[in-house]
Design a protein around this motif. Structure first.
Motif, PDB file in Angstrom:
ATOM      1  N   LYS A  61      28.231  19.930  22.133  1.00 21.31           N
ATOM      2  CA  LYS A  61      28.550  20.991  22.526  1.00 21.31           C
ATOM      3  C   LYS A  61      27.316  21.719  23.520  1.00 21.31           C
ATOM      4  CE  LYS A  61      32.636  22.782  19.384  1.00 21.31           C
ATOM      5  NZ  LYS A  61      32.605  24.071  18.767  1.00 21.31           N
ATOM      6  N   ASP A  62      25.862  21.083  23.051  1.00 21.01           N
ATOM      7  CA  ASP A  62      24.972  21.552  23.335  1.00 21.01           C
ATOM      8  C   ASP A  62      24.744  21.154  25.185  1.00 21.01           C
ATOM      9  OD1 ASP A  62      24.091  23.124  21.556  1.00 21.01           O
ATOM     10  OD2 ASP A  62      22.413  22.079  20.780  1.00 21.01           O
ATOM     11  N   ASN A  63      25.162  19.634  24.764  1.00 22.90           N
ATOM     12  CA  ASN A  63      25.012  18.944  26.072  1.00 22.90           C
ATOM     13  C   ASN A  63      26.534  20.206  26.965  1.00 22.90           C
ATOM     14  OD1 ASN A  63      23.342  16.952  25.071  1.00 22.90           O
ATOM     15  ND2 ASN A  63      24.571  15.641  24.232  1.00 22.90           N
ATOM     16  N   ILE A  64      26.876  19.881  26.732  1.00 19.86           N
ATOM     17  CA  ILE A  64      28.039  20.619  27.647  1.00 19.86           C
ATOM     18  C   ILE A  64      27.491  22.242  28.054  1.00 19.86           C
ATOM     19  CG2 ILE A  64      30.604  21.158  27.701  1.00 19.86           C
ATOM     20  CD1 ILE A  64      31.674  19.500  25.482  1.00 19.86           C
ATOM     21  N   LYS A  65      26.837  23.227  27.196  1.00 14.87           N
ATOM     22  CA  LYS A  65      25.964  23.508  27.668  1.00 14.87           C
ATOM     23  C   LYS A  65      25.571  24.170  28.839  1.00 14.87           C
ATOM     24  CE  LYS A  65      24.362  28.166  25.992  1.00 14.87           C
ATOM     25  NZ  LYS A  65      23.858  28.690  24.839  1.00 14.87           N
ATOM     26  N   ILE A  81      17.088  15.620  41.663  1.00 13.61           N
ATOM     27  CA  ILE A  81      17.399  16.713  40.852  1.00 13.61           C
ATOM     28  C   ILE A  81      18.047  16.373  39.210  1.00 13.61           C
ATOM     29  CG2 ILE A  81      19.143  18.772  41.829  1.00 13.61           C
ATOM     30  CD1 ILE A  81      19.278  17.666  44.166  1.00 13.61           C
ATOM     31  N   LEU A  82      18.580  15.965  39.291  1.00 16.39           N
ATOM     32  CA  LEU A  82      19.413  15.607  37.740  1.00 16.39           C
ATOM     33  C   LEU A  82      17.958  15.558  36.850  1.00 16.39           C
ATOM     34  CD1 LEU A  82      21.993  13.599  38.232  1.00 16.39           C
ATOM     35  CD2 LEU A  82      22.468  15.903  37.007  1.00 16.39           C
ATOM     36  N   TYR A  88      19.594  14.681  33.443  1.00 22.01           N
ATOM     37  CA  TYR A  88      19.948  13.763  34.171  1.00 22.01           C
ATOM     38  C   TYR A  88      20.657  12.281  32.866  1.00 22.01           C
ATOM     39  CZ  TYR A  88      19.690   8.297  36.179  1.00 22.01           C
ATOM     40  OH  TYR A  88      19.691   7.147  36.883  1.00 22.01           O
ATOM     41  N   GLU A  89      19.198  12.222  32.278  1.00 20.40           N
ATOM     42  CA  GLU A  89      19.986  11.179  30.274  1.00 20.40           C
ATOM     43  C   GLU A  89      21.505  11.723  30.696  1.00 20.40           C
ATOM     44  OE1 GLU A  89      17.499  12.652  30.459  1.00 20.40           O
ATOM     45  OE2 GLU A  89      16.088  10.477  31.481  1.00 20.40           O
ATOM     46  N   ILE A  90      21.625  12.698  29.982  1.00 19.50           N
ATOM     47  CA  ILE A  90      23.176  13.187  29.618  1.00 19.50           C
ATOM     48  C   ILE A  90      24.357  13.036  30.384  1.00 19.50           C
ATOM     49  CG2 ILE A  90      24.202  16.018  28.933  1.00 19.50           C
ATOM     50  CD1 ILE A  90      21.287  16.622  28.159  1.00 19.50           C
ATOM     51  N   TRP A  91      23.799  12.948  31.668  1.00 21.78           N
ATOM     52  CA  TRP A  91      24.758  12.921  32.688  1.00 21.78           C
ATOM     53  C   TRP A  91      25.638  11.622  32.887  1.00 21.78           C
ATOM     54  CZ3 TRP A  91      28.235  14.860  35.915  1.00 21.78           C
ATOM     55  CH2 TRP A  91      29.103  14.118  36.259  1.00 21.78           C
ATOM     56  N   GLU A  92      23.844  11.037  33.198  1.00 18.59           N
ATOM     57  CA  GLU A  92      24.322   9.610  33.011  1.00 18.59           C
ATOM     58  C   GLU A  92      25.064   8.805  31.819  1.00 18.59           C
ATOM     59  OE1 GLU A  92      23.690   7.364  35.466  1.00 18.59           O
ATOM     60  OE2 GLU A  92      23.979   9.223  36.303  1.00 18.59           O
ATOM     61  N   ASP A  97      33.182  11.573  31.180  1.00 22.66           N
ATOM     62  CA  ASP A  97      33.909  12.697  29.720  1.00 22.66           C
ATOM     63  C   ASP A  97      33.689  13.425  30.584  1.00 22.66           C
ATOM     64  OD1 ASP A  97      35.043  10.661  27.662  1.00 22.66           O
ATOM     65  OD2 ASP A  97      32.962   9.969  27.340  1.00 22.66           O
ATOM     66  N   TYR A  98      32.471  14.067  31.366  1.00 24.41           N
ATOM     67  CA  TYR A  98      32.861  15.997  31.135  1.00 24.41           C
ATOM     68  C   TYR A  98      33.105  16.117  32.417  1.00 24.41           C
ATOM     69  CZ  TYR A  98      30.092  20.433  32.739  1.00 24.41           C
ATOM     70  OH  TYR A  98      29.888  21.436  33.072  1.00 24.41           O
TER      71      TYR A  98
END
Length: 123
Positions: A61-65, A81-82, A88-92, A97-98
């Motif tokens: 949930k924290d990463n989604i936020k 920009i990420l 960036y790491e969360i996105w990659e 899934d996001y």
């Protein structure tokens, strides 16, 4: 060139991230040939909600936020920009899934609002 979905919900699939059949993971399967047709109803709501919960547990949930906050404020993005926004790491790790999570939210909300959700997605 983008691939769009339209019907009871509308949007654009994430380029290079999200497949046209991404909605399969929320409980129904598409029909062919050039478009993917989806028809969800109230019976599909528990499956959609379970998949959303599973995605939340995977991403966190924290990463989604963090991703929500990023995309709410930045309307164009690239690796630089990420990285500048520390996502960036969360996105990659979770970009597919996001992207699917956001689609699932639209599906769930549409089913709740009108009892069904149908849309066509470009292949």
């Amino acid at each position: 060139m983008g691939r769009y979905y339209e019907g009871d919900i509308e949007g654009k699939f994430w380029f290079g991230v999200q497949a046209s059949d991404a909605a399969d993971r929320f409980g129904v399967h598409y029909t062919e040939p050039n478009y993917v047709d989806y028809c969800f109803d109230e019976e599909d709501l528990p499956k959609a909600e379970k998949e959303l919960t599973d995605i939340e547990n995977t991403i966190g949930k924290d990463n989604i936020k963090k991703l929500n906050n990023f995309f709410d404020t930045v309307h164009g993005y690239n690796d630089k920009i990420l990285k500048e926004h520390n996502v960036y790491e969360i996105w990659e790790k979770y970009k597919v899934d996001y992207a699917d999570y956001l689609l699932g939210i639209k599906i769930r909300d549409c089913i709740k609002e009108q009892g069904y959700c149908s849309f066509t997605a470009e292949l």
